[in-house]
Write a protein that holds these residues in place. Sequence first.
Motif, PDB file in Angstrom:
ATOM      1  N   GLY A  59       0.859  -1.740   0.284  1.00 21.22           N
ATOM      2  CA  GLY A  59       0.309   0.263  -0.008  1.00 21.22           C
ATOM      3  C   GLY A  59       0.645   1.499  -0.138  1.00 21.22           C
ATOM      4  N   ARG A  60       2.146   1.146   0.295  1.00 25.83           N
ATOM      5  CA  ARG A  60       2.446   2.247  -0.033  1.00 25.83           C
ATOM      6  C   ARG A  60       3.002   3.251  -1.237  1.00 25.83           C
ATOM      7  NH1 ARG A  60       8.051   0.664   2.836  1.00 25.83           N
ATOM      8  NH2 ARG A  60       7.677  -0.909   1.973  1.00 25.83           N
ATOM      9  N   CYS A  61       3.178   4.242  -1.551  1.00 28.48           N
ATOM     10  CA  CYS A  61       3.551   4.542  -2.473  1.00 28.48           C
ATOM     11  C   CYS A  61       4.984   4.723  -2.809  1.00 28.48           C
ATOM     12  CB  CYS A  61       2.719   6.316  -2.873  1.00 28.48           C
ATOM     13  SG  CYS A  61       0.550   5.920  -2.486  1.00 28.48           S
ATOM     14  N   PHE A  62       5.456   5.018  -3.916  1.00 20.00           N
ATOM     15  CA  PHE A  62       6.856   5.004  -3.923  1.00 20.00           C
ATOM     16  C   PHE A  62       7.169   4.967  -5.553  1.00 20.00           C
ATOM     17  CE2 PHE A  62       5.903   1.470  -7.233  1.00 20.00           C
ATOM     18  CZ  PHE A  62       6.929   1.450  -8.354  1.00 20.00           C
ATOM     19  N   ILE A  63       8.504   5.857  -5.753  1.00 19.11           N
ATOM     20  CA  ILE A  63       8.680   7.111  -7.171  1.00 19.11           C
ATOM     21  C   ILE A  63      10.803   5.582  -7.368  1.00 19.11           C
ATOM     22  CG2 ILE A  63       9.642   8.323  -8.628  1.00 19.11           C
ATOM     23  CD1 ILE A  63       7.530  10.778  -6.701  1.00 19.11           C
ATOM     24  N   ASP A  64      10.361   5.449  -8.494  1.00 16.53           N
ATOM     25  CA  ASP A  64      11.525   5.013  -8.106  1.00 16.53           C
ATOM     26  C   ASP A  64      12.762   6.230  -9.795  1.00 16.53           C
ATOM     27  OD1 ASP A  64      13.455   3.638  -9.729  1.00 16.53           O
ATOM     28  OD2 ASP A  64      12.449   1.287 -10.296  1.00 16.53           O
ATOM     29  N   MET A  65      13.377   6.292  -9.101  1.00 17.38           N
ATOM     30  CA  MET A  65      14.559   7.223  -9.858  1.00 17.38           C
ATOM     31  C   MET A  65      15.731   6.441 -10.106  1.00 17.38           C
ATOM     32  SD  MET A  65      13.040  10.442  -6.950  1.00 17.38           S
ATOM     33  CE  MET A  65      13.782  10.322  -5.616  1.00 17.38           C
ATOM     34  N   GLN A  66      16.693   7.526 -10.638  1.00 18.60           N
ATOM     35  CA  GLN A  66      17.858   7.358 -10.933  1.00 18.60           C
ATOM     36  C   GLN A  66      18.827   7.744  -9.977  1.00 18.60           C
ATOM     37  OE1 GLN A  66      19.008  10.489 -13.657  1.00 18.60           O
ATOM     38  NE2 GLN A  66      21.491  10.426 -12.806  1.00 18.60           N
ATOM     39  N   LEU A  67      19.585   6.741  -9.088  1.00 20.72           N
ATOM     40  CA  LEU A  67      20.306   7.172  -8.148  1.00 20.72           C
ATOM     41  C   LEU A  67      22.049   7.487  -8.761  1.00 20.72           C
ATOM     42  CD1 LEU A  67      20.952   5.247  -5.519  1.00 20.72           C
ATOM     43  CD2 LEU A  67      21.977   4.240  -6.478  1.00 20.72           C
ATOM     44  N   CYS A  68      21.783   8.579  -7.404  1.00 16.44           N
ATOM     45  CA  CYS A  68      23.335  10.193  -8.047  1.00 16.44           C
ATOM     46  C   CYS A  68      24.195   9.566  -7.622  1.00 16.44           C
ATOM     47  CB  CYS A  68      22.533  11.048  -6.439  1.00 16.44           C
ATOM     48  SG  CYS A  68      24.005  12.159  -6.902  1.00 16.44           S
ATOM     49  N   ALA A  69      24.859   8.185  -8.467  1.00 14.61           N
ATOM     50  CA  ALA A  69      25.765   7.406  -7.547  1.00 14.61           C
ATOM     51  C   ALA A  69      26.988   7.126  -8.929  1.00 14.61           C
ATOM     52  CB  ALA A  69      25.483   6.179  -7.499  1.00 14.61           C
ATOM     53  N   GLU A  70      28.515   7.366  -8.911  1.00 16.66           N
ATOM     54  CA  GLU A  70      28.635   6.883 -10.037  1.00 16.66           C
ATOM     55  C   GLU A  70      29.994   5.553  -9.369  1.00 16.66           C
ATOM     56  OE1 GLU A  70      29.598  10.926 -12.475  1.00 16.66           O
ATOM     57  OE2 GLU A  70      30.477  11.372 -10.185  1.00 16.66           O
ATOM     58  N   HIS A  71      30.588   5.324 -10.900  1.00 16.72           N
ATOM     59  CA  HIS A  71      31.349   3.988 -10.577  1.00 16.72           C
ATOM     60  C   HIS A  71      32.943   5.235 -10.431  1.00 16.72           C
ATOM     61  CE1 HIS A  71      28.555   0.884 -11.306  1.00 16.72           C
ATOM     62  NE2 HIS A  71      29.504   0.571 -10.639  1.00 16.72           N
ATOM     63  N   ARG A  72      33.905   4.714  -9.235  1.00 20.45           N
ATOM     64  CA  ARG A  72      35.376   4.969  -9.524  1.00 20.45           C
ATOM     65  C   ARG A  72      35.983   4.108  -9.045  1.00 20.45           C
ATOM     66  NH1 ARG A  72      35.103   8.695  -4.013  1.00 20.45           N
ATOM     67  NH2 ARG A  72      35.189   6.898  -2.154  1.00 20.45           N
ATOM     68  N   PRO A  73      37.398   3.667  -9.773  1.00 17.17           N
ATOM     69  CA  PRO A  73      38.585   2.769  -9.741  1.00 17.17           C
ATOM     70  C   PRO A  73      38.306   2.460  -7.968  1.00 17.17           C
ATOM     71  CG  PRO A  73      39.154   4.427 -10.743  1.00 17.17           C
ATOM     72  CD  PRO A  73      37.588   5.263 -10.425  1.00 17.17           C
ATOM     73  N   HIS A  74      39.266   1.422  -7.701  1.00 16.31           N
ATOM     74  CA  HIS A  74      39.166   0.933  -6.259  1.00 16.31           C
ATOM     75  C   HIS A  74      39.758  -0.171  -6.447  1.00 16.31           C
ATOM     76  CE1 HIS A  74      38.299   0.844  -2.577  1.00 16.31           C
ATOM     77  NE2 HIS A  74      37.710  -0.997  -2.017  1.00 16.31           N
ATOM     78  N   LEU A  75      40.797  -0.710  -5.022  1.00 17.23           N
ATOM     79  CA  LEU A  75      42.085  -1.570  -4.903  1.00 17.23           C
ATOM     80  C   LEU A  75      41.578  -2.488  -6.154  1.00 17.23           C
ATOM     81  CD1 LEU A  75      42.004  -1.398  -1.437  1.00 17.23           C
ATOM     82  CD2 LEU A  75      42.981  -0.163  -2.784  1.00 17.23           C
ATOM     83  N   ASN A  76      42.584  -3.115  -6.644  1.00 15.92           N
ATOM     84  CA  ASN A  76      42.788  -4.076  -7.662  1.00 15.92           C
ATOM     85  C   ASN A  76      41.857  -4.033  -9.184  1.00 15.92           C
ATOM     86  OD1 ASN A  76      43.621  -5.509  -5.159  1.00 15.92           O
ATOM     87  ND2 ASN A  76      42.009  -6.482  -4.442  1.00 15.92           N
TER      88      ASN A  76
END
Length: 188
Positions: free
Chosen positions: A61-78
């Motif tokens: 019953g809850r109402c929602f909006i599915d949106m673009q996640l404000c996120a990006e990939h960046r290089p990590h270890l390995n």
Amino acid sequence: AVWQAWDTHLRTWTALKVLKPDLVAARRDALDVVLHEARAASQIISDHVVRVREAGRLADGRCFIDMQLCAEHRPHLNNEEELVVGHPLSREVGALTNVEAARLASEAARGVDAAHRVGVLHRDLKPANLLLQPVSRRVLVTDFGLAVARVAPAAGPMASSTATITVKLDGPGGAIVGTPAWMAPEQA
């Protein structure tokens, strides 16, 4: 509440805005409120506005909006990529250089301009509603919950800069809404 969620169909991260259960229970028009926000935002095509993917009601019953996640990939270890989630610009107010503040304001203005071109007025533009991408540091305008989506005539290349516009407001008596500290002076 906005959550980082995993989309099991597309197998990707997304932002899921869910109205709190007490708000849904208190408002018969909760789904209309959510759809109003989603429809306003989904009309806007811009690199500086959060994209809306879907809106509706969950099984509970809850109402929602599915949106673009404000996120990006960046290089990590390995040599692996790490997903880094952005944050509201309000976290950085006072810590920006003049040059970066001007660049971010320009990007936010591009997002607002794209909204105006399709006849959408945000009405609650403030640093908390500007998300900052964590790697590119690009601004995304979000939260069109108080937006007016029927401004006539819509801005565009053929619109006169001196034309009078009509704003059709929702709610009782066309109430003025927004965050007082960030409202335009003419709203007061």
